[in-house]
Design an enzyme around this catalytic site. Structure first.
Site, mmCIF file in Angstrom:
data_model
loop_
_atom_site.group_PDB
_atom_site.id
_atom_site.type_symbol
_atom_site.label_atom_id
_atom_site.label_comp_id
_atom_site.label_asym_id
_atom_site.label_seq_id
_atom_site.Cartn_x
_atom_site.Cartn_y
_atom_site.Cartn_z
ATOM 1 N N ARG A 269 -13.798 -11.213 14.303
ATOM 2 C CA ARG A 269 -14.638 -10.797 13.172
ATOM 3 C C ARG A 269 -16.097 -10.685 13.609
ATOM 4 O O ARG A 269 -16.820 -9.773 13.208
ATOM 5 C CB ARG A 269 -14.516 -11.774 11.990
ATOM 6 C CG ARG A 269 -15.588 -11.503 10.930
ATOM 7 C CD ARG A 269 -15.411 -12.229 9.590
ATOM 8 N NE ARG A 269 -14.840 -13.543 9.670
ATOM 9 C CZ ARG A 269 -15.488 -14.646 10.075
ATOM 10 N NH1 ARG A 269 -16.751 -14.588 10.455
ATOM 11 N NH2 ARG A 269 -14.865 -15.808 10.092
ATOM 12 N N TYR B 184 -22.040 9.176 -5.097
ATOM 13 C CA TYR B 184 -20.599 8.919 -5.084
ATOM 14 C C TYR B 184 -20.217 7.943 -6.213
ATOM 15 O O TYR B 184 -20.888 6.921 -6.404
ATOM 16 C CB TYR B 184 -20.227 8.353 -3.713
ATOM 17 C CG TYR B 184 -18.779 8.012 -3.570
ATOM 18 C CD1 TYR B 184 -17.810 9.009 -3.490
ATOM 19 C CD2 TYR B 184 -18.362 6.685 -3.510
ATOM 20 C CE1 TYR B 184 -16.477 8.686 -3.362
ATOM 21 C CE2 TYR B 184 -17.025 6.357 -3.375
ATOM 22 C CZ TYR B 184 -16.084 7.365 -3.312
ATOM 23 O OH TYR B 184 -14.762 7.051 -3.185
ATOM 24 N N ASP C 124 -26.966 7.758 2.593
ATOM 25 C CA ASP C 124 -25.532 7.944 2.808
ATOM 26 C C ASP C 124 -25.360 9.343 3.404
ATOM 27 O O ASP C 124 -25.567 10.348 2.726
ATOM 28 C CB ASP C 124 -24.806 7.796 1.464
ATOM 29 C CG ASP C 124 -23.291 7.976 1.589
ATOM 30 O OD1 ASP C 124 -22.843 8.695 2.513
ATOM 31 O OD2 ASP C 124 -22.569 7.441 0.743
ATOM 32 N N LYS D 119 -14.156 9.986 5.974
ATOM 33 C CA LYS D 119 -14.265 11.428 5.731
ATOM 34 C C LYS D 119 -14.408 12.180 7.060
ATOM 35 O O LYS D 119 -13.521 12.144 7.871
ATOM 36 C CB LYS D 119 -15.431 11.692 4.772
ATOM 37 C CG LYS D 119 -15.489 10.714 3.582
ATOM 38 C CD LYS D 119 -14.356 10.884 2.586
ATOM 39 C CE LYS D 119 -14.262 9.742 1.577
ATOM 40 N NZ LYS D 119 -15.455 9.474 0.818
HETATM 41 C C1 LIG Z 1 -15.922 8.342 0.087
HETATM 42 C C2 LIG Z 1 -17.366 8.072 -0.015
HETATM 43 C C3 LIG Z 1 -17.864 6.758 -0.055
HETATM 44 C C4 LIG Z 1 -16.959 5.546 -0.080
HETATM 45 O O1 LIG Z 1 -16.273 5.386 1.105
HETATM 46 P P1 LIG Z 1 -14.818 4.693 1.223
HETATM 47 O O2 LIG Z 1 -14.504 4.829 2.654
HETATM 48 O O3 LIG Z 1 -13.902 5.433 0.314
HETATM 49 O O4 LIG Z 1 -15.000 3.279 0.766
HETATM 50 C C5 LIG Z 1 -19.240 6.595 -0.090
HETATM 51 N N1 LIG Z 1 -20.081 7.648 -0.111
HETATM 52 C C6 LIG Z 1 -19.635 8.913 -0.070
HETATM 53 C C7 LIG Z 1 -20.614 10.032 -0.089
HETATM 54 C C8 LIG Z 1 -18.273 9.179 -0.026
HETATM 55 O O5 LIG Z 1 -17.844 10.448 -0.028
#
Ligand SMILES: *Cc1c(COP(=O)(O)O)cnc(C)c1O
Length: 410
Positions: free
Chosen positions: A47, A99, A178, A203
């Protein structure tokens, strides 16, 4: 120093084995032996750190031009760790079009924890300045951070990382971005002045809809230490096999994104000309602002677009009849996905809030994959035809109904 595409493939070696394997090994060990009780081994417990995760963390830190990277079990675990560096009472100014899961984490978890969250249109730098500045005379201290997304979801508005970061820094706030929608291939926010970059690497970075993962990269040792504490103590770390899946995905990022952008542009052009489409949101469309992208430090618009169908047409009739596009949330993978934000990705947002930021009930979001654009366009074409037939049927029925109720058949 090597260039970006070479860095994607090779990363920064951890130099932890002498087998000659061209891929870094996946270490499944949770514990690492001490040579003696007073030895300070590089790794002791998985961890806290392990060589497979180190490889990925160094890879993303290099690509984002940051001091240090951190891998988490999901994008939301990454966001949780980042926001945990603040303390109850701190004020965070947040983009008003983020998001849905982040919105919910902020407003249903972190407000309970004592963070003060203020939503603002981050495209409006004057409104942002006022929000970050607060009102110290009346006891509202400047914000501790501005949190936003590079390109907003699902309306694809382009945020100006440089401008927003400058406003944040003027009042001593951190700029947190983000960068999921564009990845370091299209923009490196730290180089534009941001302090922390977050990815849902579920993604584009992993890119195959087969791993949930999150990454954080920071600028500066002090922030690195704070995020490392959160990673190790909250414990939402990414397991070694998943670290390797993200590493492998990253190797083909540029190739996939090039095709996804080509497909987004082709589909965007097709939609613009379609009579059942009212509007298309894709900053990569000619006239939509290639220049604006470049002025904001973006090399491309990514592979997500959204559009609205004309009034009277039911977007569900389009979505329910797609065959090549899968009807699914998420984005950034090799396969094309379609979804209805108001019912699928953005249902967490109260309807009024949704409509205020422009997420109407007619809005459809597409994430373009790497298929042949002609197949994607044909798929949309046949679904639009069915949606149009349904529209005609409904109107014919409505006509009969209105004639009945108006007594035309009496
Ligand atoms: C999918 C997404 C998240 C969250 O990510 P997870 O891997 O589903 O927890 C955060 N920000 C954006 C822009 C996203 O598309």
């Amino acid at each position: 120093m090597t260039r970006f595409n070479t860095q994607l493939v090779h990363g920064l070696p951890v130099d932890d084995n002498n087998t000659g394997a061209v891929n870094p090994p996946i270490y499944n060990s949770t514990t690492y032996a001490f040579e003696r009780v007073d030895a300070m081994p590089r790794y002791d417990y998985a961890r806290s750190g392990n060589p497979t995760r180190d490889f990925l963390e160094r890879q993303i830190a290099q690509l984002e031009q940051g001091t240090r990277g951190f891998a988490f079990a999901s994008g939301l675990a990454a966001i949780h760790a980042v926001l945990s560096i603040f303390k109850p009472g701190d004020r965070i100014v947040v983009g008003d079009n983020i998001y849905g899961g982040t919105y919910s984490q902020l407003n249903e978890f972190f407000t309970r924890w004592g963070l003060k969250v203020e939503s603002i249109d981050t495209q409006d730098l004057e409104a942002l300045t006022a929000a970050v500045q607060g009102d110290p005379a009346n006891g509202i201290a400047p914000a501790q951070a501005v949190y936003f997304e590079t390109i907003t979801n699902p309306l694809l508005k382009v945020n100006d990382v440089r401008g927003i970061s400058a406003v944040a820094h003027r009042y001593g706030a951190l700029s947190i971005v983000d960068n999921t929608f564009v990845t370091p291939y299209l923009q490196q926010p730290l180089a534009l002045g941001a302090d922390i970059v977050i990815h849902s690497s579920t993604k584009y970075l992993a890119g195959h809809s087969d791993v949930n993962a999150g990454l954080v990269v920071v600028s500066g040792e002090e922030l690195a230490n704070r995020i490392y504490f959160a990673q190790n103590r909250l414990g939402g770390v990414l397991a070694p096999a998943e670290c390797d899946a993200v590493r492998r995905g990253i190797q083909t990022l540029a190739l996939r994104m090039d095709r996804q952008q080509e497909n987004a542009l082709a589909v965007g052009r097709y939609l613009l000309a379609h009579p059942l489409v009212k509007s298309v949101h894709y900053p990569g469309l000619p006239g939509a602002g290639d220049q604006r992208l470049a002025s904001k430090g973006l090399k491309g618009a990514g592979g997500v677009l959204s559009f609205e169908v004309v009034p009277g047409v039911d977007p569900a009739d389009v979505l329910n009849n797609l065959h090549v596009f899968r009807l699914a949330v998420s984005l950034g993978a090799v396969e094309s996905l379609a979804e209805l934000p108001c019912r699928m990705t953005h249902f967490e947002l109260p309807r009024e809030e949704r409509l205020k930021v422009g997420i109407t009930d007619e809005l459809v979001r597409l994430s373009l994959g790497i298929e042949d654009a002609a197949d994607l366009i044909e798929d949309l074409g046949q679904a639009f035809e069915i949606a149009y037939e349904e529209y005609i049927k409904r109107h014919a029925e409505a006509d009969v109904f209105s004639q009945l109720t108006s007594g035309a058949f009496a």
